[in-house]
Each structure stands twice: as structure tokens, then as C-alpha cells.
Design a protein around this motif. Structure first.
Motif, PDB file in Angstrom:
ATOM      1  N   THR A   1     -21.819 103.928 -88.160  1.00 35.66           N
ATOM      2  CA  THR A   1     -22.816 104.453 -87.238  1.00 35.66           C
ATOM      3  C   THR A   1     -22.823 105.970 -87.310  1.00 35.66           C
ATOM      4  OG1 THR A   1     -23.571 104.403 -84.934  1.00 35.66           O
ATOM      5  CG2 THR A   1     -21.207 104.544 -85.285  1.00 35.66           C
ATOM      6  N   CYS A   2     -24.004 106.558 -87.120  1.00 37.63           N
ATOM      7  CA  CYS A   2     -24.144 108.014 -87.258  1.00 37.63           C
ATOM      8  C   CYS A   2     -23.184 108.760 -86.350  1.00 37.63           C
ATOM      9  CB  CYS A   2     -25.571 108.439 -86.931  1.00 37.63           C
ATOM     10  SG  CYS A   2     -26.848 107.763 -88.000  1.00 37.63           S
ATOM     11  N   HIS A   3     -23.131 108.376 -85.067  1.00 37.96           N
ATOM     12  CA  HIS A   3     -22.478 109.210 -84.075  1.00 37.96           C
ATOM     13  C   HIS A   3     -20.961 109.172 -84.079  1.00 37.96           C
ATOM     14  CE1 HIS A   3     -21.871 105.477 -81.909  1.00 37.96           C
ATOM     15  NE2 HIS A   3     -23.178 105.298 -81.732  1.00 37.96           N
ATOM     16  N   THR A   4     -20.348 108.208 -84.757  1.00 41.17           N
ATOM     17  CA  THR A   4     -18.893 108.121 -84.663  1.00 41.17           C
ATOM     18  C   THR A   4     -18.209 108.197 -86.024  1.00 41.17           C
ATOM     19  OG1 THR A   4     -18.998 106.911 -82.569  1.00 41.17           O
ATOM     20  CG2 THR A   4     -16.951 106.748 -83.801  1.00 41.17           C
ATOM     21  N   ASN A   5     -18.284 107.141 -86.833  1.00 39.32           N
ATOM     22  CA  ASN A   5     -17.549 107.205 -88.097  1.00 39.32           C
ATOM     23  C   ASN A   5     -18.402 107.637 -89.289  1.00 39.32           C
ATOM     24  OD1 ASN A   5     -19.024 104.844 -88.181  1.00 39.32           O
ATOM     25  ND2 ASN A   5     -17.336 103.534 -88.836  1.00 39.32           N
ATOM     26  N   GLY A   6     -19.723 107.746 -89.106  1.00 40.61           N
ATOM     27  CA  GLY A   6     -20.573 108.225 -90.199  1.00 40.61           C
ATOM     28  C   GLY A   6     -20.469 109.731 -90.343  1.00 40.61           C
ATOM     29  N   LEU A   7     -20.865 110.450 -89.317  1.00 35.11           N
ATOM     30  CA  LEU A   7     -20.767 111.907 -89.343  1.00 35.11           C
ATOM     31  C   LEU A   7     -19.318 112.358 -89.494  1.00 35.11           C
ATOM     32  CD1 LEU A   7     -22.366 114.549 -89.076  1.00 35.11           C
ATOM     33  CD2 LEU A   7     -22.059 114.405 -86.595  1.00 35.11           C
ATOM     34  N   PHE A   8     -18.383 111.531 -89.041  1.00 33.42           N
ATOM     35  CA  PHE A   8     -16.955 111.827 -89.187  1.00 33.42           C
ATOM     36  C   PHE A   8     -16.594 112.111 -90.646  1.00 33.42           C
ATOM     37  CE2 PHE A   8     -12.834 109.960 -90.402  1.00 33.42           C
ATOM     38  CZ  PHE A   8     -11.951 110.764 -89.691  1.00 33.42           C
ATOM     39  N   LEU A   9     -17.133 111.328 -91.579  1.00 33.71           N
ATOM     40  CA  LEU A   9     -16.797 111.522 -92.989  1.00 33.71           C
ATOM     41  C   LEU A   9     -17.246 112.886 -93.494  1.00 33.71           C
ATOM     42  CD1 LEU A   9     -17.535 107.993 -94.506  1.00 33.71           C
ATOM     43  CD2 LEU A   9     -15.301 109.101 -94.234  1.00 33.71           C
TER      44      LEU A   9
ATOM     45  N   TYR B   1      -9.307 109.407 -92.491  1.00 35.31           N
ATOM     46  CA  TYR B   1     -10.406 109.690 -93.411  1.00 35.31           C
ATOM     47  C   TYR B   1     -10.443 108.649 -94.526  1.00 35.31           C
ATOM     48  CZ  TYR B   1     -13.137 111.799 -97.123  1.00 35.31           C
ATOM     49  OH  TYR B   1     -14.065 112.002 -98.112  1.00 35.31           O
ATOM     50  N   ARG B   2      -9.288 108.393 -95.140  1.00 37.41           N
ATOM     51  CA  ARG B   2      -9.252 107.449 -96.260  1.00 37.41           C
ATOM     52  C   ARG B   2      -9.674 106.059 -95.814  1.00 37.41           C
ATOM     53  NH1 ARG B   2      -4.078 109.567 -96.817  1.00 37.41           N
ATOM     54  NH2 ARG B   2      -3.186 107.488 -96.540  1.00 37.41           N
TER      55      ARG B   2
ATOM     56  N   SER C   1     -25.373 107.970 -97.613  1.00 37.12           N
ATOM     57  CA  SER C   1     -25.537 109.426 -97.620  1.00 37.12           C
ATOM     58  C   SER C   1     -24.228 110.145 -97.328  1.00 37.12           C
ATOM     59  CB  SER C   1     -26.598 109.834 -96.597  1.00 37.12           C
ATOM     60  OG  SER C   1     -27.857 109.260 -96.907  1.00 37.12           O
ATOM     61  N   VAL C   2     -23.505 109.687 -96.290  1.00 40.23           N
ATOM     62  CA  VAL C   2     -22.260 110.389 -95.946  1.00 40.23           C
ATOM     63  C   VAL C   2     -21.205 110.181 -97.021  1.00 40.23           C
ATOM     64  CG1 VAL C   2     -22.731 110.355 -93.470  1.00 40.23           C
ATOM     65  CG2 VAL C   2     -21.392 108.491 -94.490  1.00 40.23           C
ATOM     66  N   LEU C   3     -21.207 109.030 -97.686  1.00 42.58           N
ATOM     67  CA  LEU C   3     -20.266 108.834 -98.791  1.00 42.58           C
ATOM     68  C   LEU C   3     -20.577 109.785 -99.945  1.00 42.58           C
ATOM     69  CD1 LEU C   3     -19.657 104.973 -99.113  1.00 42.58           C
ATOM     70  CD2 LEU C   3     -18.001 106.742 -98.514  1.00 42.58           C
ATOM     71  N   ALA C   4     -21.860 109.975-100.239  1.00 39.34           N
ATOM     72  CA  ALA C   4     -22.238 110.892-101.307  1.00 39.34           C
ATOM     73  C   ALA C   4     -21.844 112.328-100.956  1.00 39.34           C
ATOM     74  CB  ALA C   4     -23.737 110.805-101.565  1.00 39.34           C
TER      75      ALA C   4
ATOM     76  N   ALA D   1     -20.801 115.190 -80.812  1.00 36.70           N
ATOM     77  CA  ALA D   1     -20.653 116.562 -80.316  1.00 36.70           C
ATOM     78  C   ALA D   1     -19.341 117.162 -80.798  1.00 36.70           C
ATOM     79  CB  ALA D   1     -20.714 116.574 -78.792  1.00 36.70           C
ATOM     80  N   THR D   2     -18.270 116.383 -80.736  1.00 39.56           N
ATOM     81  CA  THR D   2     -16.965 116.865 -81.182  1.00 39.56           C
ATOM     82  C   THR D   2     -16.986 117.167 -82.673  1.00 39.56           C
ATOM     83  OG1 THR D   2     -15.899 115.582 -79.429  1.00 39.56           O
ATOM     84  CG2 THR D   2     -14.506 116.325 -81.254  1.00 39.56           C
ATOM     85  N   GLN D   3     -17.653 116.312 -83.446  1.00 42.31           N
ATOM     86  CA  GLN D   3     -17.731 116.538 -84.894  1.00 42.31           C
ATOM     87  C   GLN D   3     -18.524 117.804 -85.219  1.00 42.31           C
ATOM     88  OE1 GLN D   3     -19.366 112.711 -85.667  1.00 42.31           O
ATOM     89  NE2 GLN D   3     -17.417 111.688 -85.336  1.00 42.31           N
ATOM     90  N   PHE D   4     -19.654 117.998 -84.541  1.00 40.14           N
ATOM     91  CA  PHE D   4     -20.433 119.205 -84.814  1.00 40.14           C
ATOM     92  C   PHE D   4     -19.701 120.456 -84.314  1.00 40.14           C
ATOM     93  CE2 PHE D   4     -24.475 116.950 -85.842  1.00 40.14           C
ATOM     94  CZ  PHE D   4     -24.770 117.682 -86.980  1.00 40.14           C
ATOM     95  N   ALA D   5     -18.962 120.339 -83.224  1.00 38.48           N
ATOM     96  CA  ALA D   5     -18.182 121.485 -82.755  1.00 38.48           C
ATOM     97  C   ALA D   5     -17.146 121.878 -83.800  1.00 38.48           C
ATOM     98  CB  ALA D   5     -17.508 121.155 -81.428  1.00 38.48           C
TER      99      ALA D   5
END
Length: 344
Positions: free
Chosen positions: A62-70, A83-84, A119-122, A330-334
Motif C-alpha cells: 500500500t502507498c501509505h505504509t510499506n510502499g513509500l517505505f521502500l 527493508y529487505r 514503481s517503488v521496487l524500480a 507523513a513520517t516517511q516524507f519527514a
């Protein structure tokens, strides 16, 4: 211990670790006290725990949690186990639907999750090994096959849950960002050239409507040439500056339109929030604004003052009370904002 048993034991221990993270992660609550002292280490640890919780509990991307996290985690360190494991889950999730014959059911396997994961994997691949893995190539090829002639993915979930599930623009810019970072040899392939033409066609036909779109375009311009003019860059940076509040933060409602707030909300009374502030600082840096710029520094000061004890930044959902998962984004973008300013 035999290799097969050792592998099974390792998998069981990993699952237990994920489950432990899922149980220890406290809910996103407005009542959580602010931290006595700012700590990026605690913010990264919270990101790790949130991603592991999602992996163990839901097993999707999902975008908001583990997607943007990568994307956020790749800028810090890719050696960490969360991460792995998240990368492995994303690759497995894609494999199920891309080549494994698994059929989408509800939101599992839905196009927004597939496009996001590919996309996030790339982006993660190119930020680390500088080459696309075979599974990432397969996933990218799959999403180009699913792409509409107009350049978007019209099946993208639009459930009035900004900033990701509200329109087609986020998915297009994220996929375009991934494509723009891929090796030249991949971009020269006929199917990829056609995908890029479609993405550019969408962006030309659908200019950004509000500041979140414009911030995503500033980020995209760091990967894909000729999508933002100098005049647009200057104008959008000026607009972001104008929306900064007196306390140094930004507000999510100001980055979107009337759908980006609850019907009962009065815009004038909404406070600055961490998603809008982290995103805006990061977008300004992608647009070339120096790290020592007063607007950037005021935004960072606001973020330092608003971190919660857990390491996260809390953000009230713009739709309804509940999980407030936008706090994870929010935490990821911060974290990405601080990283973009040279603070790690």
C-alpha cells in the motif's frame, strides 16, 4: 540442521519477528505526547515497525505504509532487515499476480497496488544496485500492458482518500518517476518507449490541478526530462512558499481541493500537519530550493517540534477517524525531507 529445516526455521523466526512488530506498534493517536527530544533514529525505527506490521497483518503493498517505505528507507540504508523483508514481500506480491496466475480479489491485486509495488521496487533498485532485477522488469512490463492509451490506469481506486486514492495523477507520476530512473537500455525497448509516450501524453493533457500534483511534478522532474518548464518550477515553488503557515508548517487541505478535507472542517481552523509539511519541504528541495533556505529551515523546525514519542508524526485522516495511516506516510516524507537537507 539440514538446509531445508534451517530455511524453514529462519522463515518461522522472521514471521515471529514481524508478528511481534505488529503487536507492539501502538495506534496512531492524536493524544500521543510530543517527543522530549527530536530523533531521526526513532523516526526510522517507527517506519521499520510500521512496514513490518503491515507486512505481517495484510501481506500486500500500500502507498501509505510499506510502499513509500521502500523509497524512504532506500535513501538511508538497505541493509536493515525490515527493508529487505519488505522488498521481498513486494516482489512476491507482484509475482503472484504478474506471473503466478493469481486473480485479483477486492483490493488485493488491484491495479493501484500493482503499479505502486512495481514503481517503488524500480526506484529502490536504481537507488541501491543501479540495475533492475528480473522480477522488477517483469512487473514494470506488466503495468505497461495494463496502461490505458491515455497514459493512466483508469481502474485506480478513487475512494476520496487523499492524497493517493483520489485521482489518477499520483499513479502516473509515480510510475513515470520509476521509468525515468531505469537504465537507458531498458528505456530503449519499444514497449517502454510507448509507455513513456503515454505517460507524457497524460501529463500534457492533465496539467497539475493543485499543489500536491505540482509537488509530485517537481519530484518527477528529477527523474524525467522536459516534464516541467523553468517557469512552472518557479511558479510552483512560489505557490508552496505562499501556503506555508506562520508556525512554519503546511496543511494538507491547502495541497488539494475540497475533497482533501472533511465536509465539517473549516479550512481556516485547520492546523499545520506533518504530511503536508514533510511533503512540501521535500518538494521544495526537489525543485532546487537550497537546504538553508528560510522556508525549508522553518519547515524542518516545525517537524522537529511535532515529532511524537514513538518517533512518528501523527496526522489526522482527511476523511474520517480510524487508523490515521496517513501518519505513516507523513513520517516517511519527514524522514525524506531531513535526508534531502543533508540530515541523516
Amino acid at each position: 540442521m539440514r538446509p531445508s529445516l534451517a530455511a524453514a526455521a529462519a522463515a518461522m523466526l522472521a514471521a515471529m519477528a514481524c508478528a511481534q512488530s505488529a503487536t507492539k506498534l501502538a495506534a496512531n493517536l492524536a493524544s500521543e505526547p510530543t517527543a522530549e527530544r527530536f530523533s531521526l533514529d526513532r523516526a526510522v525505527a517507527f517506519m521499520d515497525d510500521a512496514a513490518q506490521m503491515w507486512n505481517a497483518k495484510y501481506g500486500c503493498v500500500t502507498c501509505h505504509t510499506n510502499g513509500l517505505f521502500l523509497v524512504a528507507r532506500a535513501s538511508i540504508s538497505t541493509r536493515a532487515r525490515p527493508y529487505r523483508e519488505t522488498r521481498k514481500l513486494a516482489a512476491s506480491y507482484l509475482r503472484d499476480y504478474v506471473s503466478g496466475g493469481k486473480q485479483p480479489k477486492g483490493q488485493r491485486g488491484a491495479i493501484e497496488g500493482i503499479v505502486t509495488a512495481a514503481s517503488v521496487l524500480a526506484i529502490s533498485d536504481m537507488a541501491t544496485t543501479r540495475r533492475l532485477s528480473a522480477s522488477t522488469k517483469d512487473a514494470l512490463d506488466f503495468i505497461w500492458e495494463q496502461q490505458d492509451p491515455e497514459g493512466s490506469w483508469s481502474g485506480w481506486l478513487k475512494c476520496r482518500w487523499p492524497p493517493y486514492e483520489i485521482d489518477d495523477h499520483f499513479g502516473v507520476t509515480l510510475a513515470a518517476m520509476a521509468l525515468g530512473r531505469t537504465p537507458t537500455s531498458y528505456r530503449r525497448l519499444a514497449r517502454v518507449r510507448e509507455a513513456e509516450r503515454r505517460l507524457r501524453r497524460y501529463l500534457a493533457a492533465n496539467p497539475p490541478e493543485h499543489l500536491h500534483h505540482k509537488g509530485m511534478m517537481l519530484w518527477l522532474a528529477t527523474s524525467l526530462d522536459d516534464v516541467v518548464t523553468r517557469e512552472e518550477r518557479r511558479s510552483w515553488i512560489s505557490e508552496l512558499r505562499e501556503r506555508q503557515q506562520q508556525d512554519g508548517g503546511w496543511r494538507l487541505a491547502d495541497l488539494g481541493d475540497e475533497r482533501w478535507r472533511r465536509p465539517q472542517d473549516s479550512v481556516q481552523e485547520l492546523p499545520s500537519d506533518a504530511y503536508a509539511t514533510g511533503f512540501s519541504v521535500f518538494a521544495l528541495r526537489q525543485g532546487g530550493v537550497p537546504a538553508n533556505d528560510p522556508s525549508v529551515q522553518r519547515g524542518l523546525r516545525w517537524l522537529r517540534s511535532q515529532q511524537r514519542r514513538s518517533g512518528r508524526w501523527f496526522v489526522r485522516s482527511p476523511r474520517r477517524d480510524g487508523k490515521h495511516y496517513i501518519s505513516h506516510a507523513a513520517t516517511q516524507f519527514a524522514v525524506m525531507a531531513f535526508d534531502a537537507c543533508g540530515e541523516r
